[in-house]
Every structure is written in structure tokens, then in C-alpha cells.
Design a protein around this motif. Structure first.
Motif, PDB file in Angstrom:
ATOM      1  N   SER A   9       0.843  -1.189   0.000  1.00 15.19           N
ATOM      2  CA  SER A   9       0.000   0.000   0.000  1.00 15.19           C
ATOM      3  C   SER A   9       0.883   1.246   0.000  1.00 15.19           C
ATOM      4  N   ASN A  11      -0.012   3.903   1.286  1.00 16.36           N
ATOM      5  CA  ASN A  11      -0.425   4.682   2.460  1.00 16.36           C
ATOM      6  C   ASN A  11       0.385   4.267   3.688  1.00 16.36           C
ATOM      7  N   CYS A  40      -5.302   0.206  -0.382  1.00 11.26           N
ATOM      8  CA  CYS A  40      -4.163   0.500  -1.266  1.00 11.26           C
ATOM      9  C   CYS A  40      -4.434   1.732  -2.124  1.00 11.26           C
ATOM     10  N   SER A  47      -4.732   2.395   5.576  1.00 15.72           N
ATOM     11  CA  SER A  47      -3.979   1.158   5.289  1.00 15.72           C
ATOM     12  C   SER A  47      -3.900   0.341   6.576  1.00 15.72           C
ATOM     13  N   LEU A  61       0.426  -5.502   3.748  1.00 17.36           N
ATOM     14  CA  LEU A  61       0.338  -4.289   2.937  1.00 17.36           C
ATOM     15  C   LEU A  61       1.431  -3.281   3.255  1.00 17.36           C
TER      16      LEU A  61
END
Ligand code: ZN
Length: 196
Positions: A9, A11, A40, A47, A61
Motif C-alpha cells: 500500500s 499509504n 491501497c 492502510s 500491505l
């Protein structure tokens, strides 16, 4: 437990503080695909580190060494804005409180928590619900989440030994918020508020 499926991700942020907590969430989304897409999506600005779907499949992630954006406005004891000091684990769930989490989800979660508690030198009391740290605005992972399954495996701990603790006891444990919100959050953790 299988190796996590890497689903990076954007984030995330630089971690500047040591990990003290592991926060459990429910996605409250229709499907895992929807949840992964949102977690994502740069525009969503949310996230987590890990997501466990209904089949017990584990996704990662964000690396533990970086900060994920899952806690938001939050507090526990003296700590505020817990993203910097925590890991976030999402459990796929559509938010229907009458529906249990799957046994496969618990199995993967227990294995993951064993690894993370050990890797980051944390006690079982470090494992908290999103509703514990943001009692005024969050109810996940919800009353259908069976904490006892984690207690039995030693990967989480009841926050206090009493069945009906006083507000003062709950505040000493770490809860921050209005009396009503704190009691609601503690009820959620005991499987309360939902009567089948
Ligand atoms: Zn959450």
C-alpha cells in the motif's frame, strides 16, 4: 501459517517510535477485494499492516518497520494517535454482527500474533481493539469477535479481571473517553451489545 501475500500500500509513513500495540480491526466491507482496493488507494489515506480474509489467507500491505494508517484519532493511557506506536491487523468482515468470524481467520490470527508478539517483544496486553482506542467513533472488530479464543492461546489478555469493572478501573487500564463510551467499548470486548 502460509507466507503473507505481499500487497503493498502507498499509504504508509516512516516509523519514528517503537511498536507498543497491535490493533485489531474489522473491515466492514462487502468483500476482501473491496477492502484491499481501499487500503491501497492513495486517495483513501488508510492502510494496515496485515489483512486476514475469511479463508484465513494472510496479506501484508505495509512492513512492520513502517507506519500504516489504521488507528486514526485514538488514545490509550498516556499515548495518543497510535499509528506511530502500533501495528494494524484487519479481519475481513461485512459488519453484520450476527455473523461470526471464521475459524480459519482465528487460526491465522493466532499464528500471526504469536510471531508479532515475539518479534516485537510485546506482552499479550498489547493487543487491543480499534474500539478500545477510539471508543467514541469505532466499534470494530465488533461484539461477534471472540476474544476468549485469543485469551486461551495466550496471544491477548483480558484487560481487567473483574466482570463489571468501574470506570476508574477501566481508565487505569488505559481507556480514554467519556464514561458512556468507555463502558460501551468494554462491553463490545465482552461480546456485549449483541443478543442473538
Ligand atoms: Zn478499525
Amino acid at each position: 501459517m502460509h507466507k503473507p501475500v505481499w500487497k503493498p500500500s502507498p499509504n504508509r509513513a516512516h516509523r519514528e517510535q517503537a511498536i507498543k500495540y497491535i490493533i485489531l480491526h474489522g473491515t466492514w466491507m462487502e468483500s476482501t477485494e473491496d477492502a484491499l482496493e481501499r487500503l491501497c488507494d492513495e486517495k483513501a489515506e488508510v492502510s494496515c499492516h496485515y489483512l486476514i480474509d475469511e479463508r484465513g489467507e494472510l496479506f501484508q500491505l505495509v512492513k512492520d518497520s513502517e507506519v500504516a494508517w489504521h488507528a486514526g484519532i485514538s488514545a490509550w493511557g498516556e499515548d495518543v494517535s497510535l499509528n506511530q506506536t502500533s501495528l494494524g491487523i484487519e479481519l475481513s468482515h461485512d459488519g453484520d454482527f450476527t455473523k461470526p468470524y471464521t475459524e480459519k481467520q482465528y487460526k491465522t490470527l493466532v499464528s500471526l500474533l504469536e510471531i508479532l508478539l515475539d518479534a516485537h517483544n510485546l506482552q499479550p496486553t498489547a493487543v487491543l481493539a480499534h474500539s478500545d482506542i477510539a471508543p467514541d467513533r469505532k466499534n470494530d472488530p465488533g461484539p461477534q469477535f471472540e476474544w476468549q479464543k485469543l485469551y486461551d492461546k495466550g496471544v491477548a489478555s483480558p484487560l481487567c479481571g473483574e466482570m463489571n469493572p468501574t470506570i476508574d478501573t477501566l481508565k487505569k487500564v488505559g481507556y480514554v473517553g467519556s464514561d458512556e463510551d468507555i463502558l460501551t467499548a468494554h462491553h463490545l470486548r465482552q461480546g456485549g451489545l449483541y443478543q442473538p
